[in-house]
Scaffold this motif. Structure first.
Motif, PDB file in Angstrom:
ATOM      1  N   ALA A  67      44.543  55.143  48.444  1.00  0.00           N
ATOM      2  CA  ALA A  67      45.919  55.650  48.507  1.00  0.00           C
ATOM      3  C   ALA A  67      46.771  54.794  49.434  1.00  0.00           C
ATOM      4  O   ALA A  67      47.924  54.468  49.120  1.00  0.00           O
ATOM      5  CB  ALA A  67      45.921  57.106  48.978  1.00  0.00           C
ATOM      6  N   ALA A  68      46.203  54.402  50.587  1.00  0.00           N
ATOM      7  CA  ALA A  68      46.941  53.552  51.526  1.00  0.00           C
ATOM      8  C   ALA A  68      47.251  52.197  50.908  1.00  0.00           C
ATOM      9  O   ALA A  68      48.357  51.662  51.061  1.00  0.00           O
ATOM     10  CB  ALA A  68      46.128  53.380  52.812  1.00  0.00           C
ATOM     11  N   ARG A  69      46.277  51.628  50.201  1.00  0.00           N
ATOM     12  CA  ARG A  69      46.495  50.336  49.549  1.00  0.00           C
ATOM     13  C   ARG A  69      47.578  50.437  48.480  1.00  0.00           C
ATOM     14  O   ARG A  69      48.414  49.537  48.337  1.00  0.00           O
ATOM     15  CB  ARG A  69      45.186  49.845  48.927  1.00  0.00           C
ATOM     16  CG  ARG A  69      45.290  48.464  48.246  1.00  0.00           C
ATOM     17  CD  ARG A  69      43.937  48.029  47.712  1.00  0.00           C
ATOM     18  NE  ARG A  69      43.411  49.017  46.771  1.00  0.00           N
ATOM     19  CZ  ARG A  69      42.137  49.044  46.372  1.00  0.00           C
ATOM     20  NH1 ARG A  69      41.262  48.165  46.835  1.00  0.00           N
ATOM     21  NH2 ARG A  69      41.736  49.966  45.510  1.00  0.00           N
ATOM     22  N   ASP A  70      47.587  51.548  47.732  1.00  0.00           N
ATOM     23  CA  ASP A  70      48.626  51.758  46.713  1.00  0.00           C
ATOM     24  C   ASP A  70      50.018  51.806  47.343  1.00  0.00           C
ATOM     25  O   ASP A  70      51.011  51.479  46.682  1.00  0.00           O
ATOM     26  CB  ASP A  70      48.363  53.052  45.939  1.00  0.00           C
ATOM     27  CG  ASP A  70      47.144  52.962  45.025  1.00  0.00           C
ATOM     28  OD1 ASP A  70      46.680  51.824  44.781  1.00  0.00           O
ATOM     29  OD2 ASP A  70      46.663  54.016  44.567  1.00  0.00           O
ATOM     30  N   ALA A  71      50.064  52.233  48.622  1.00  0.00           N
ATOM     31  CA  ALA A  71      51.352  52.293  49.331  1.00  0.00           C
ATOM     32  C   ALA A  71      51.689  50.968  49.996  1.00  0.00           C
ATOM     33  O   ALA A  71      52.745  50.852  50.631  1.00  0.00           O
ATOM     34  CB  ALA A  71      51.316  53.406  50.373  1.00  0.00           C
ATOM     35  N   GLY A  72      50.802  49.969  49.878  1.00  0.00           N
ATOM     36  CA  GLY A  72      51.087  48.641  50.409  1.00  0.00           C
ATOM     37  C   GLY A  72      50.462  48.338  51.746  1.00  0.00           C
ATOM     38  O   GLY A  72      50.657  47.238  52.288  1.00  0.00           O
ATOM     39  N   LEU A  73      49.692  49.273  52.318  1.00  0.00           N
ATOM     40  CA  LEU A  73      49.074  49.040  53.626  1.00  0.00           C
ATOM     41  C   LEU A  73      47.827  48.161  53.485  1.00  0.00           C
ATOM     42  O   LEU A  73      47.170  48.148  52.441  1.00  0.00           O
ATOM     43  CB  LEU A  73      48.655  50.360  54.280  1.00  0.00           C
ATOM     44  CG  LEU A  73      49.730  51.171  55.007  1.00  0.00           C
ATOM     45  CD1 LEU A  73      50.762  51.732  54.037  1.00  0.00           C
ATOM     46  CD2 LEU A  73      49.093  52.321  55.797  1.00  0.00           C
ATOM     47  N   GLY A  74      47.486  47.449  54.564  1.00  0.00           N
ATOM     48  CA  GLY A  74      46.190  46.803  54.651  1.00  0.00           C
ATOM     49  C   GLY A  74      45.140  47.869  54.911  1.00  0.00           C
ATOM     50  O   GLY A  74      45.447  48.936  55.453  1.00  0.00           O
ATOM     51  N   THR A  75      43.903  47.600  54.549  1.00  0.00           N
ATOM     52  CA  THR A  75      42.860  48.618  54.681  1.00  0.00           C
ATOM     53  C   THR A  75      41.560  48.019  55.198  1.00  0.00           C
ATOM     54  O   THR A  75      41.301  46.827  55.036  1.00  0.00           O
ATOM     55  CB  THR A  75      42.567  49.296  53.321  1.00  0.00           C
ATOM     56  OG1 THR A  75      42.150  48.284  52.381  1.00  0.00           O
ATOM     57  CG2 THR A  75      43.783  50.026  52.795  1.00  0.00           C
ATOM     58  N   CYS A  76      40.740  48.886  55.798  1.00  0.00           N
ATOM     59  CA  CYS A  76      39.397  48.502  56.234  1.00  0.00           C
ATOM     60  C   CYS A  76      38.525  49.752  56.251  1.00  0.00           C
ATOM     61  O   CYS A  76      38.916  50.772  56.805  1.00  0.00           O
ATOM     62  CB  CYS A  76      39.427  47.852  57.617  1.00  0.00           C
ATOM     63  SG  CYS A  76      37.810  47.244  58.164  1.00  0.00           S
ATOM     64  N   LEU A  77      37.353  49.661  55.628  1.00  0.00           N
ATOM     65  CA  LEU A  77      36.427  50.784  55.546  1.00  0.00           C
ATOM     66  C   LEU A  77      35.410  50.712  56.672  1.00  0.00           C
ATOM     67  O   LEU A  77      34.729  49.705  56.838  1.00  0.00           O
ATOM     68  CB  LEU A  77      35.703  50.771  54.197  1.00  0.00           C
ATOM     69  CG  LEU A  77      34.624  51.828  54.010  1.00  0.00           C
ATOM     70  CD1 LEU A  77      35.234  53.222  53.908  1.00  0.00           C
ATOM     71  CD2 LEU A  77      33.789  51.536  52.757  1.00  0.00           C
ATOM     72  N   LEU A  78      35.315  51.799  57.458  1.00  0.00           N
ATOM     73  CA  LEU A  78      34.281  51.929  58.479  1.00  0.00           C
ATOM     74  C   LEU A  78      33.085  52.614  57.844  1.00  0.00           C
ATOM     75  O   LEU A  78      33.170  53.776  57.447  1.00  0.00           O
ATOM     76  CB  LEU A  78      34.781  52.742  59.662  1.00  0.00           C
ATOM     77  CG  LEU A  78      35.445  52.010  60.834  1.00  0.00           C
ATOM     78  CD1 LEU A  78      34.440  51.125  61.558  1.00  0.00           C
ATOM     79  CD2 LEU A  78      36.647  51.227  60.376  1.00  0.00           C
ATOM     80  N   ALA A  79      31.970  51.895  57.713  1.00  0.00           N
ATOM     81  CA  ALA A  79      30.750  52.450  57.126  1.00  0.00           C
ATOM     82  C   ALA A  79      29.635  52.270  58.144  1.00  0.00           C
ATOM     83  O   ALA A  79      28.894  51.286  58.104  1.00  0.00           O
ATOM     84  CB  ALA A  79      30.423  51.754  55.810  1.00  0.00           C
TER      85      ALA A  79
END
Length: 225
Positions: free
Chosen positions: A192-204
């Motif tokens: 959802a954040a990426r669809d809004a244009g934000l950069g993203t990073c997954l904490l796993a």
């Protein structure tokens, strides 16, 4: 594109999700009936109760019915705004009494401080209420970290899996969406954040997802800003 702001989730990202499920939720579940019976006449609580009646679709629900509904929502881990607001008020007492402290991963604390000191603005977006967010960071294992943050967002902004929520946050922060990096342990939130244009990073931290579709790290010191 330069990152000028970082927006972070809490559960599973800065904080062990087990702290929420094994400490915070049971505490609120236990204290909730007595707390509501004692404070039901206060304006802030009356507002929460009205929201709960709307959520139930029963504007005539009495206090005992609402107590049962709140506890049922906790059992179901429902992301219900009046429940989150009520939990935050109950947790205030727990933190202030020293019944527990807000858990934070050491690497998360270190890098939140580093990013703040380097001039990056920090924000929180969590399904927990703003009050609950401030308490966790204010009474953390590492002391009061609230001065690190420029703002907090909860489900009053919108669902965490809805791109419009992130568009609203970007507008509130006042910088281009592409300059904001969102950190979370939930792929659907990152989508959802990426669809809004934000950069993203997954904490796993525990298990690596098979197909995340986002940069994946296990610790904050692996995040590229």
């Amino acid at each position: 594109m330069t990152t000028t702001a970082i927006l972070t989730d809490i559960e599973g990202t800065t904080t062990d999700i087990q702290f929420v499920h094994r400490v915070l939720f049971p505490y609120a579940y236990e204290k909730l009936p007595a707390y509501l019976r004692e404070h039901a006449g206060e304006a802030a609580i009356e507002s929460i109760l009205e929201q709960a009646r709307e959520e139930l679709g029963d504007m005539e629900a009495d206090l005992e019915t609402l107590i049962g509904a709140f506890r049922h929502w906790i059992e179901q881990d429902r992301k219900v705004t009046p429940l989150k607001a009520l939990q935050g008020l109950i947790w205030v007492e727990g933190y202030r009494k020293g019944d527990f402290k807000g858990h934070l991963y050491e690497d998360a604390c270190e890098y939140l401080r580093r990013w703040h000191d380097s001039g990056i603005r920090l924000y929180v977006f969590s399904s927990g209420s703003v009050k609950a967010q401030q308490l966790l960071f204010g009474y953390s294992d590492f002391g009061d970290l609230t001065p690190l943050f420029s703002g907090y967002f909860d489900t009053n902004t919108g669902p965490k899996r809805d791109a419009d929520s992130y568009r609203q946050i970007a507008a509130s922060i006042g910088c281009p969406a592409e300059e904001i990096l969102f950190l979370s342990d939930v792929v659907e939130e990152l989508d959802a954040a990426r669809d809004a244009g934000l950069g993203t990073c997954l904490l796993a931290r525990d298990e690596q997802p098979e197909a995340a579709g986002h940069p994946v790290v296990q610790r904050f010191d692996e995040i590229t800003v």
